[in-house]
Design a protein around this motif. Structure first.
Motif, mmCIF file in Angstrom:
data_model
loop_
_atom_site.group_PDB
_atom_site.id
_atom_site.type_symbol
_atom_site.label_atom_id
_atom_site.label_comp_id
_atom_site.label_asym_id
_atom_site.label_seq_id
_atom_site.Cartn_x
_atom_site.Cartn_y
_atom_site.Cartn_z
ATOM 1 N N TRP A 9 0.845 -1.198 0.000
ATOM 2 C CA TRP A 9 0.000 0.000 0.000
ATOM 3 C C TRP A 9 0.879 1.247 0.000
ATOM 4 C CZ3 TRP A 9 -1.283 4.598 2.119
ATOM 5 C CH2 TRP A 9 -2.562 5.097 1.901
ATOM 6 N N ALA A 10 1.899 1.250 0.848
ATOM 7 C CA ALA A 10 2.758 2.433 0.990
ATOM 8 C C ALA A 10 3.519 2.727 -0.293
ATOM 9 C CB ALA A 10 3.715 2.228 2.159
ATOM 10 N N ILE A 11 4.026 1.688 -0.935
ATOM 11 C CA ILE A 11 4.766 1.873 -2.185
ATOM 12 C C ILE A 11 3.857 2.440 -3.270
ATOM 13 C CG2 ILE A 11 5.844 0.589 -4.099
ATOM 14 C CD1 ILE A 11 7.039 -1.271 -1.897
ATOM 15 N N ALA A 53 9.983 -2.996 -3.313
ATOM 16 C CA ALA A 53 10.131 -3.370 -1.906
ATOM 17 C C ALA A 53 11.565 -3.735 -1.543
ATOM 18 C CB ALA A 53 9.203 -4.529 -1.571
ATOM 19 N N VAL A 54 12.420 -3.962 -2.530
ATOM 20 C CA VAL A 54 13.826 -4.273 -2.248
ATOM 21 C C VAL A 54 14.710 -3.042 -2.428
ATOM 22 C CG1 VAL A 54 13.535 -6.680 -2.896
ATOM 23 C CG2 VAL A 54 14.276 -5.036 -4.622
ATOM 24 N N ASP A 55 14.111 -1.909 -2.721
ATOM 25 C CA ASP A 55 14.859 -0.674 -2.957
ATOM 26 C C ASP A 55 14.784 0.212 -1.713
ATOM 27 O OD1 ASP A 55 15.654 1.943 -3.711
ATOM 28 O OD2 ASP A 55 15.219 1.500 -5.811
ATOM 29 N N PRO A 56 15.862 0.322 -0.960
ATOM 30 C CA PRO A 56 15.821 1.122 0.279
ATOM 31 C C PRO A 56 15.404 2.568 0.045
ATOM 32 C CG PRO A 56 17.772 -0.263 0.235
ATOM 33 C CD PRO A 56 17.157 -0.361 -1.122
ATOM 34 N N LYS A 57 15.809 3.154 -1.091
ATOM 35 C CA LYS A 57 15.450 4.540 -1.364
ATOM 36 C C LYS A 57 13.940 4.686 -1.509
ATOM 37 C CE LYS A 57 16.398 8.352 -4.584
ATOM 38 N NZ LYS A 57 15.009 8.583 -5.013
ATOM 39 N N ILE A 58 13.321 3.775 -2.256
ATOM 40 C CA ILE A 58 11.869 3.834 -2.439
ATOM 41 C C ILE A 58 11.145 3.561 -1.124
ATOM 42 C CG2 ILE A 58 9.905 2.678 -3.531
ATOM 43 C CD1 ILE A 58 11.628 2.318 -6.014
ATOM 44 N N MET A 59 11.618 2.571 -0.380
ATOM 45 C CA MET A 59 10.993 2.267 0.905
ATOM 46 C C MET A 59 11.096 3.454 1.850
ATOM 47 S SD MET A 59 9.667 -0.850 0.957
ATOM 48 C CE MET A 59 9.875 -1.810 2.466
ATOM 49 N N GLY A 60 12.236 4.131 1.823
ATOM 50 C CA GLY A 60 12.405 5.321 2.649
ATOM 51 C C GLY A 60 11.453 6.430 2.248
ATOM 52 N N GLU A 61 11.294 6.638 0.938
ATOM 53 C CA GLU A 61 10.355 7.653 0.455
ATOM 54 C C GLU A 61 8.926 7.312 0.858
ATOM 55 O OE1 GLU A 61 10.604 8.730 -3.637
ATOM 56 O OE2 GLU A 61 12.797 8.742 -3.644
ATOM 57 N N PRO A 117 19.935 -1.109 4.992
ATOM 58 C CA PRO A 117 19.600 0.254 4.541
ATOM 59 C C PRO A 117 18.142 0.640 4.790
ATOM 60 C CG PRO A 117 20.878 -0.909 2.858
ATOM 61 C CD PRO A 117 20.490 -1.922 3.890
ATOM 62 N N ILE A 118 17.204 -0.329 4.705
ATOM 63 C CA ILE A 118 15.803 -0.005 4.978
ATOM 64 C C ILE A 118 15.610 0.353 6.443
ATOM 65 C CG2 ILE A 118 13.466 -0.977 5.107
ATOM 66 C CD1 ILE A 118 14.021 -2.448 2.516
ATOM 67 N N LEU A 119 16.276 -0.378 7.334
ATOM 68 C CA LEU A 119 16.216 -0.039 8.756
ATOM 69 C C LEU A 119 16.811 1.341 9.012
ATOM 70 C CD1 LEU A 119 17.189 -3.465 10.375
ATOM 71 C CD2 LEU A 119 14.950 -2.354 10.456
ATOM 72 N N MET A 120 17.866 1.671 8.292
ATOM 73 C CA MET A 120 18.463 3.007 8.427
ATOM 74 C C MET A 120 17.488 4.079 7.946
ATOM 75 S SD MET A 120 22.399 2.187 7.234
ATOM 76 C CE MET A 120 22.918 3.909 7.398
ATOM 77 N N GLU A 121 16.744 3.796 6.884
ATOM 78 C CA GLU A 121 15.735 4.735 6.399
ATOM 79 C C GLU A 121 14.637 4.925 7.443
ATOM 80 O OE1 GLU A 121 15.210 6.647 3.469
ATOM 81 O OE2 GLU A 121 17.376 6.341 3.443
ATOM 82 N N ALA A 122 14.220 3.835 8.086
ATOM 83 C CA ALA A 122 13.218 3.947 9.144
ATOM 84 C C ALA A 122 13.734 4.818 10.286
ATOM 85 C CB ALA A 122 12.832 2.564 9.652
#
Length: 385
Positions: A39-41, A52-60, A161-166
């Motif tokens: 939903w978020a993506i 979902a495997v792209d930290p930049k997109i997940m961060g956005e 990297p996704i955890l870092m984005e969070a």
């Protein structure tokens, strides 16, 4: 609110959240969104497949949710990495054509193997279960280890990297991160990862003593995993529950409940806090739940009679969820708000309550942004004590 700096907002939100879990009454009802990665993506304007495997997109995606929706906690997104499972040639987690991960039912232990599993569950999992579920591990010697290391590197390259984005979003918007890992109830683990739902349902009738012994054998493994997770107020360890709503009460009491209760008691004794997802309708088990450790549990109920839940469980655990997520897709704005008001009028008085929806807003059609926004804006304004 915008006149306060993010550090103040963080402290207020964290305090509010902790007070509710402690069965106290904060300044207002805490609330948290339950957005899934798909939903978020989609909301952030990206295609599901590959994002979902792209930290930049997940961060956005996390940042856009933090900007656009009222919430007291950071919208940290979890994603299963399809590349991880592909590298292992997985049969229990697979990627659909749309990019959504699926979890087909798999049985990777025969009923005749219960004794071997009970005798040495960890060894059986390593030697038998993993190679059957992950075909890349179906080799001896260096091949097994190299395949496992390669898969773990793939997973780490995405999740770190996704955890870092969070963490970045949490700090930027003053939104506490409340997750602290995940464990499973011993018998649920056997059902989910070892025998499969259909097979264990038959085992309950054909060899219940083996099922009970297997749950006892798995308990130390789950407890060891839980012991590695934080024991910090405001950091909750997730425990999703699956089997009980499909069981007869006498089987639940004899086979499922004892090891789960002991696991939760051990975690509470270590000072750990839990977010337990009571999937399905647990009404007939409320009397059992009264015996769980007090003040250590955020109980997320998919379905509930709010007054009965408040009366029976309000002094044992902080109550959350119970809000029908389908309203966010099909309901009018008035209906969305009216249902929230009905729920809060029963559960909010006296504290020990956090508002959220019953199921995750996971897929793009699980709720319109307009309804979700209206819901959480109402909860924030109406929830003041």
């Amino acid at each position: 609110m915008m006149n306060k700096n993010v550090d103040q907002l963080y402290e207020e939100r964290e305090k509010r959240y902790i007070q509710a879990v402690d069965l106290e009454q904060p300044d207002r009802v805490p609330h948290e969104t339950r957005f899934g990665e798909y939903w978020a993506i989609n909301y952030a304007g990206y295609p599901i497949k590959g994002s979902a495997v792209d930290p930049k997109i997940m961060g956005e995606a996390m940042e856009k949710i933090a900007q656009d929706f009222a919430t007291d906690t950071c919208p940290s997104l979890f994603s299963r990495n399809p590349l991880f499972y592909k590298s292992l040639k997985s049969i229990n987690f697979t990627e659909s054509k749309t990019g959504i991960m699926q979890h087909p039912e798999v049985s990777c232990m025969d009923r005749s193997e219960y004794d071997a599993f009970i005798k040495n569950p960890f060894g059986f999992i390593v030697d038998k279960v993993l190679p059957r579920v992950y075909k890349a591990l179906d080799s001896e010697g260096a091949g097994y280890g190299m395949s496992l290391v390669r898969a773990m590197n793939i997973q780490t390259d995405m999740t770190t990297p996704i955890l870092m984005e969070a963490g970045r979003v949490s700090k930027k918007y003053g939104l506490p991160l409340t997750g602290a890992g995940l464990v499973e109830a011993p018998m649920d683990y056997i059902s989910d990862m070892i025998r499969g739902f259909s097979e264990i349902t038959m085992d309950i009738r054909r060899c219940p003593e083996k099922v009970a012994a297997a749950a006892e054998a798995v308990l130390p493994l789950m407890d060891r995993l839980a012991a590695q997770l934080p024991a910090v107020k405001g950091k909750l360890i997730s425990i999703p529950l699956h089997m009980p709503v499909f069981m007869r009460e006498k089987d639940f009491a004899k086979l499922w409940w004892p090891t789960f209760k002991e696991m939760v008691e051990r975690m509470a004794a270590r000072g750990q806090y839990m977010r337990i997802y009571f999937e399905g309708d647990w009404t007939r088990y409320y009397d059992y739940l009264q015996d769980l450790p007090k003040g250590h549990i955020l109980g997320a109920f998919e379905y509930m009679d709010p007054q009965l839940a408040k009366d029976k469980l309000g002094k044992t655990m902080c109550i959350t969820a119970g809000y029908d997520v389908s309203l966010l897709q099909y309901g009018t704005k008035e209906k969305v708000i009216d249902e929230a008001k009905k729920l809060m009028d029963v559960l909010a008085p006296g504290g020990g309550y956090i508002f959220t929806v019953a199921k995750g807003i996971t897929y793009p059609n699980d709720g319109t942004p307009e309804n979700v926004r209206a819901l959480y804006e109402f909860v924030e304004s109406y929830g003041k004590y």
